[in-house]
Design an enzyme around this catalytic site. Structure first.
Site, short mmCIF file in Angstrom:
data_model
loop_
_atom_site.label_atom_id
_atom_site.label_comp_id
_atom_site.label_asym_id
_atom_site.label_seq_id
_atom_site.Cartn_x
_atom_site.Cartn_y
_atom_site.Cartn_z
N LEU A 169 -4.03 49.40 33.90
CA LEU A 169 -4.70 49.72 33.38
C LEU A 169 -4.81 49.39 31.80
CD1 LEU A 169 -6.07 52.78 35.82
CD2 LEU A 169 -7.46 50.64 35.45
N ASP A 170 -5.68 49.01 31.11
CA ASP A 170 -5.74 49.16 30.00
C ASP A 170 -5.53 50.56 29.28
OD1 ASP A 170 -6.05 46.88 29.15
OD2 ASP A 170 -8.54 47.05 29.44
N ARG A 171 -4.63 50.89 28.25
CA ARG A 171 -4.14 51.85 27.48
C ARG A 171 -5.78 53.03 27.37
NH1 ARG A 171 -3.33 53.65 21.81
NH2 ARG A 171 -3.57 51.83 21.27
N HIS A 178 -7.45 42.10 31.42
CA HIS A 178 -8.96 42.94 30.93
C HIS A 178 -9.80 42.14 32.18
CE1 HIS A 178 -6.86 44.16 28.08
NE2 HIS A 178 -6.59 43.31 27.13
N LYS A 215 -13.93 44.06 31.29
CA LYS A 215 -14.17 43.92 29.42
C LYS A 215 -14.06 42.39 29.34
CE LYS A 215 -11.27 47.56 27.76
NZ LYS A 215 -9.36 47.75 27.33
#
Ligand code: URA
Length: 235
Positions: free
Chosen positions: A101-103, A184, A187
């Site tokens: 997962l992204d930060r 991503h 997004k």
């Protein structure tokens, strides 16, 4: 590793003798006789030859973590805390992340030391659902759901995303189910519609759901049926 190799790794056991020991039922894998010399046996299995343990079998760990924002999906990093730092050091040894997962993203994260198992969960093309709660900067357009169903063109990979399902919960809040895990991805899908994701939370991966009572930063072991539940996608 092939069973015959594990047995013949013992001093004084040649490959030929290993095959004979196996064929004559003198080798147990996890307490069951295995007569197939070319059986693939992972490092978590206990292997015995006439009762003598020749492979101890590592303990496999399967962990559900509620990832907070600000933690990197990495094993180590010089600047940011990593999700592995949320686990006791003795437990985090040898673990890897099944689906990064992204930060800034929060929610369900699975960690394990069983690569065969995690590959099945994350394999592109297996079509395992990943469910995200998405908050956007602007109201989600009326054509967004259709565009996601039809697929979004990703220039960099030169591909169209697999059909995804969007459930509108509020003007700037939706539940999105995707069946891949591209870089991503969520997004970029919203970006393609002229919108911007401002918060992202993963609620589920396939049959695994983040428990509502698991606080951010907390973890628990998966249950036996959650671990075995992966089989349903492969039978
Ligand atoms: N898609 C994203 O854009 N970010 C994530 O963290 C997960 C899916």
């Amino acid at each position: 590793m092939k069973l015959s190799r594990i047995v013949s790794n013992q001093p004084n056991i040649s490959r030929k003798k290993a095959n004979w020991l196996i064929a004559t039922g003198q080798v147990h894998v996890n307490d069951l006789i295995c007569r197939m010399a070319d059986a693939d046996v992972d490092e978590f299995a206990v292997v015995r030859v006439n009762g003598k343990t020749v492979q101890q079998g590592h303990c496999a760990h399967y962990i559900m973590l509620h990832k907070p924002a600000g933690y990197l999906s990495a094993t180590e990093d010089d600047t940011h805390p990593t999700v592995l730092q949320l686990l006791p050091p003795a437990l985090s040894q040898g673990l890897h992340i099944a689906g990064r997962l992204d930060r800034a993203t929060t929610g369900l994260m699975i960690l394990t030391n069983n690569g065969t198992w995690s590959r099945q969960l994350t394999l592109p093309g297996m079509g395992i659902a990943k469910v995200y709660r998405v908050t956007t900067a602007y109201p989600i357009g009326p054509d967004t759901a259709l565009r996601f169903t039809e697929g979004i063109w990703f220039e960099y990979e030169q591909l169209t995303t697999a059909p995804a399902t969007l459930e509108l919960l509020a003007p700037t809040l939706a539940r999105l189910t995707i069946y891949e895990g591209r870089y991503h991805q969520v997004k970029r899908m919203f970006h393609a519609t002229g919108n911007r994701v401002i918060a992202l939370h993963r609620e589920g991966i396939g049959h695994l759901q983040l428990n509502s009572n698991l606080a951010e930063g907390s973890f628990r072991m998966l249950t036996g049926s959650e671990i075995e539940g992966l089989d349903r996608y492969y039978t």
